[in-house]
Design a protein around this motif. Structure first.
Motif, short mmCIF file in Angstrom:
data_model
loop_
_atom_site.label_atom_id
_atom_site.label_comp_id
_atom_site.label_asym_id
_atom_site.label_seq_id
_atom_site.Cartn_x
_atom_site.Cartn_y
_atom_site.Cartn_z
N GLU A 212 0.82 -1.20 0.00
CA GLU A 212 0.00 0.00 0.00
C GLU A 212 0.86 1.26 0.00
O GLU A 212 0.35 2.37 -0.19
CB GLU A 212 -0.94 -0.01 1.21
CG GLU A 212 -1.98 -1.14 1.16
CD GLU A 212 -2.86 -1.17 2.39
OE1 GLU A 212 -2.77 -0.20 3.19
OE2 GLU A 212 -3.62 -2.13 2.55
N GLU A 213 2.14 1.08 0.24
CA GLU A 213 3.09 2.19 0.24
C GLU A 213 3.65 2.39 -1.16
O GLU A 213 4.23 1.46 -1.75
CB GLU A 213 4.24 1.92 1.23
CG GLU A 213 3.78 1.68 2.66
CD GLU A 213 3.21 2.94 3.29
OE1 GLU A 213 3.59 4.04 2.84
OE2 GLU A 213 2.42 2.81 4.24
N ASP A 214 3.49 3.59 -1.72
CA ASP A 214 3.93 3.87 -3.09
C ASP A 214 5.44 3.72 -3.26
O ASP A 214 5.90 3.22 -4.30
CB ASP A 214 3.52 5.29 -3.50
CG ASP A 214 2.01 5.42 -3.67
OD1 ASP A 214 1.36 4.37 -3.90
OD2 ASP A 214 1.50 6.55 -3.56
N GLN A 215 6.21 4.13 -2.26
CA GLN A 215 7.67 4.02 -2.36
C GLN A 215 8.10 2.56 -2.46
O GLN A 215 9.04 2.23 -3.18
CB GLN A 215 8.34 4.69 -1.16
CG GLN A 215 8.21 6.20 -1.14
CD GLN A 215 8.91 6.82 0.04
OE1 GLN A 215 9.11 6.19 1.09
NE2 GLN A 215 9.32 8.07 -0.10
N LYS A 217 6.20 0.00 -3.63
CA LYS A 217 5.79 -0.51 -4.94
C LYS A 217 6.75 -0.05 -6.03
O LYS A 217 7.08 -0.81 -6.93
CB LYS A 217 4.37 -0.06 -5.26
CG LYS A 217 3.29 -0.81 -4.52
CD LYS A 217 1.92 -0.57 -5.12
CE LYS A 217 1.48 0.86 -4.94
NZ LYS A 217 0.07 1.05 -5.37
N GLU A 218 7.18 1.21 -5.93
CA GLU A 218 8.11 1.74 -6.93
C GLU A 218 9.44 0.98 -6.90
O GLU A 218 10.00 0.66 -7.94
CB GLU A 218 8.36 3.23 -6.65
CG GLU A 218 9.29 3.88 -7.66
CD GLU A 218 9.55 5.34 -7.33
OE1 GLU A 218 10.45 5.93 -7.95
OE2 GLU A 218 8.86 5.90 -6.45
#
Length: 381
Positions: A212-215, A217-218
């Motif tokens: 759920e954390e964008d960093q 996933k990136e």
């Protein structure tokens, strides 16, 4: 007296281009073109050899090594529907300890811990489908679970493991140990088949909501997965084998006390595109695996008679940016407090997920205590 004509200079003897023989010009130009094309053809041949020979030699080597490097103590177990999985059990006694490794890792990752525990009880490791010596299932061979869970996800892996342990006749209840992705599998298995597990041990568990954390996933999907895909391509082209020969790539588990067959087995898997492909899939679908575990733990609580242990390190992955490690540590702590508040927490300093083979004694000590406790209970009954 009449003057003798002066000798012509070399420049005067030269024939201007417009006065040269056209046939001679054509022959000279043709000769130049032939030489130019000959060079190009030779370069093309060399490139063709570079492109074709390494993959061909790698494929031939993999066919030979695939038969030679199967662990002597291991067994290829028919788990039904034409699927066969590699299981390696060492030692004797109960409770049996079952070990499930991180994403993309074969059973060799547990070498040190299995050797240590096998002195007091039976310890089993296995290769998940597509990894190591467990082949991928064919498309027309199905249990139906992949329609629900999907290939290369925790739900399917747990179904495979359940059928494997059933087919191999592994004594129950057993101690189930999982690391990273293996911890997700171990949690899923323990909630579904709670009567078969006496103790659940989570090594460096992955928080369910990490994606759920964008960093994160990136990093995971934008950097880690592409790097694994590059490794798969390198294996498919034979480049990995060449780099191994040159010493540019080395096995993770090495040392004087590591048998040569274990080292050769790791080199074989580094060069094996099928193994690397499955490693990519396990990482790519990790988000889905985490979601499956989150859903199943809400649907079916863990048995109260089962003990839970969590073994964590200073960082999740020492090769990962520090801010991501801090993020994982924070979410990991929150998830353990909410999901397993009574878990026995063991922290290993100066380590990350590689502690399985870099600091195995700390993990072995905890597992030995669990085994001793269960054996003492059995003797007192």
């Amino acid at each position: 007296m009449r003057r003798k004509p002066e000798a012509r200079t070399s420049s005067e003897e030269r024939v201007s281009p417009d006065k040269q023989d056209p046939k001679l010009l054509r022959r000279t130009e043709a000769k130049g073109k032939v030489t130019y094309w000959s060079v190009l053809i030779n370069i093309g041949k060399c490139l063709l050899l570079i492109v074709i020979i390494p993959p061909f030699l790698n494929y031939a080597s993999l066919q030979r090594e695939g038969q030679m490097l199967v662990p002597k103590d291991g067994q290829i177990v028919d788990v039904g529907l034409g699927q066969k999985m590699h299981l390696l059990c060492k030692g004797k006694g109960i409770p049996v300890v079952v070990l499930d490794g991180p994403a993309g890792m074969s059973s060799d990752i547990w070498f040190y811990i299995q050797e240590s525990l096998a002195t007091m009880t039976k310890v089993c490791t296995y290769d998940r489908m597509g990894l190591g010596f467990s082949k991928r299932s064919m498309q027309n061979e199905t249990t139906g679970t992949e329609k629900v869970w999907g290939m290369s996800t925790t739900g399917r892996m747990v179904d495979d493991l359940h059928r494997l342990l059933q087919a191999a006749g592994v004594a129950k209840p057993f101690i189930l140990v999982g690391s990273a992705l293996g911890a997700l599998n171990a949690r899923f298995y323990s909630h579904i088949h709670d009567m078969q597990v006496s103790d659940l041990v989570l090594i460096d568990p992955i928080p369910e909501d990490i994606f759920e954390e964008d960093q994160w996933k990136e990093y995971w999907l934008g950097k880690l997965v592409p790097s694994l895909q590059a490794r798969q391509f390198s294996a498919a082209t034979g480049l990995s084998r060449m780099l191994i020969i040159l010493g540019a790539i080395e096995p993770s588990i090495k040392g004087e006390d590591v048998p040569e067959e274990v080292i050769q087995r790791q080199k074989y898997l580094l060069s094996n595109p099928a193994h690397q492909s499955s490693a990519v899939d396990e990482h790519y679908f990790l988000n889905e695996s985490a979601a499956q575990v989150r859903d199943i733990t809400k649907f079916k609580p863990l048995s109260s008679r089962m003990t839970v242990s969590a073994i964590t390190a200073d960082s999740f992955d020492g090769q990962m940016p520090e801010h991501l490690n801090q993020m994982v540590a924070k979410l990991q702590k929150k998830f353990l407090e909410e999901s397993y508040p009574s878990a026995n927490h063991v922290h290993i300093k100066g380590a990350d997920w590689r502690m399985i083979y870099e600091k195995p004694s700390a993990i072995s000590q905890h597992l030995k205590r669990l085994v001793n406790q269960r054996q003492a209970e059995q003797q007192s009954q």
